[in-house]
Structures are given as structure tokens and as C-alpha cells.
Design an enzyme around this catalytic site. Structure first.
Site: not given
Length: 218
Positions: A35, A57, A65
């Protein structure tokens, strides 16, 4: 690999087995590493992609995350690939369906926010669209952090973006969440100066960097 410096603290970046320097959060987990290397900090200038990132988000708030990335395929399936037109039509039955889906984050407020934000995204088209609106809050300069301590979690621009989106009917778009969004979509470049990804977005090629000469960052 020894990931401590002479003081015993973890260094800002770690050089991987491929010879590339990454921040410690992206240095070991293969999912986070990919990522970081391919997505994080790259410009997102399409409505679909921006709506998805705003949604994710918001779902990430209070979680890691990595958790969101691992669940992203399930999120995309559950939310019709984050098509704003489709999600804007979700009903109470869809909310219950999502709350029963173990593949996603089952939080009623966050699910409701995703639907609310889809409707707001569709409505914003009459005023130029989500992409132009969000990018209008891009700051004139970007930080040049050399350590984690130099990376802020909010900024005047993220506060303004949060306020602006709320005025347009968006939810779960607080200043911290919007600052994370700005980092993720390349509106600011908070890649550490020594990272191999620093400056790769192309957004800041001819724009001043905070601390680029003095070594000081915001």
C-alpha cells in the site's frame, strides 16, 4: 535486521531487503508495504476514488489502517464498489445487512455516515463536484518531515476542509480524519524525507517544502 539507533530508539525509516527506505509502519507487513509503495500519497482526482477514501478513512477512526486494508475487498463488495449513486439509495434494510456483515467494520454511525456522504457527494455535483471541492483546500506548501515527531495530525487546511465538508452535508469528516485523507491522496506530502517514496506523487515537484532548506518542518 536491527531497527534501533545508537540511542535504542527506532529510526524514522528502515531499509528493507530490497534496499529501499520506508517508515517503520510500512517496513514489515507485506500488505502495508505494498500500500505504501503503490497507493499512499498518490493523487486521487476522481469522484469514485475520493468517495471511497473518505469512507474508509471514517471507518478507520479508532482502528488500525491495516485492519481497514484487510477488510477493503469486503467493504467494496458490501458498498457496491463505493459507487456514490448506488450507496445514496441504500435503505434501512441495507443498513441492517451491513451490520450483519462480519467482513466489514460493523458500526452503525460509520455506516450511516457512508450513506450520508454518498448523498452529499451526488448533491455536490451541482457545485462542481467532490474532487474540485476537496482539492480546493490544498495548501500552498507541504511539510518535509525527517521524523514522526515532525508530522502533524491536523492542520489549518484539514480544519477548513472538515468545516467545508460538514457545511455540504458530510459526516464523520473531522480535522484529524481529513488530515489523514490529505496525506493519503497526495494533497500534502508527509513521506519522510529519507523515504524512497518522498516526492513521487508529482504534486509538489515545483512547490516549496516546509523546512526543505532549514531542516525545520511544520
Amino acid at each position: 535486521m536491527d531497527q534501533t539507533d545508537a540511542t535504542g530508539a527506532a529510526p524514522p525509516v528502515v531499509r528493507g531487503d530490497d534496499g529501499l527506505a520506508r517508515p517503520t509502519w510500512a517496513a514489515t507487513d507485506p500488505l502495508l508495504r505494498d500500500y505504501y509503495d503503490t497507493e499512499w500519497g498518490m493523487p486521487v482526482r476522481d469522484e469514485h476514488g475520493l468517495y471511497e477514501r473518505i469512507s474508509l478513512e471514517a471507518f478507520q477512526a479508532g482502528l488500525s489502517w491495516a485492519t481497514i486494508l484487510r477488510k477493503r475487498p469486503a467493504f467494496r463488495e458490501a458498498f457496491h464498489n463505493f459507487d456514490p449513486d448506488a450507496v445514496a439509495q441504500f435503505t434501512d434494510a441495507d443498513v441492517e445487512r451491513l451490520l450483519a456483515d462480519a467482513g466489514i467494520v460493523r458500526n452503525r454511525m460509520k455506516i450511516a455516515a457512508a450513506i450520508t456522504n454518498a448523498k452529499a457527494t451526488v448533491a455536490l455535483r451541482a457545485e462542481g463536484g467532490l474532487v474540485d471541492f476537496v482539492w480546493s483546500f490544498q495548501p500552498a506548501t507541504t511539510p518535509a518531515p525527517r521524523s514522526y515527531a515532525e508530522i502533524q495530525t491536523t492542520s489549518p487546511e484539514s480544519v477548513a476542509l472538515s468545516k467545508g465538508l460538514r457545511a455540504k452535508g458530510f459526516a464523520f469528516v473531522g480535522p484529524t480524519t481529513m488530515h489523514a485523507l490529505m496525506e493519503a491522496i497526495g494533497m500534502i506530502d508527509t513521506h519522510l524525507v529519507d523515504s524512497h517514496r518522498r516526492g513521487t506523487s508529482g504534486v509538489w515537484a515545483s512547490v516549496p517544502l516546509h523546512g526543505a532548506l532549514s531542516g525545520d518542518a511544520r
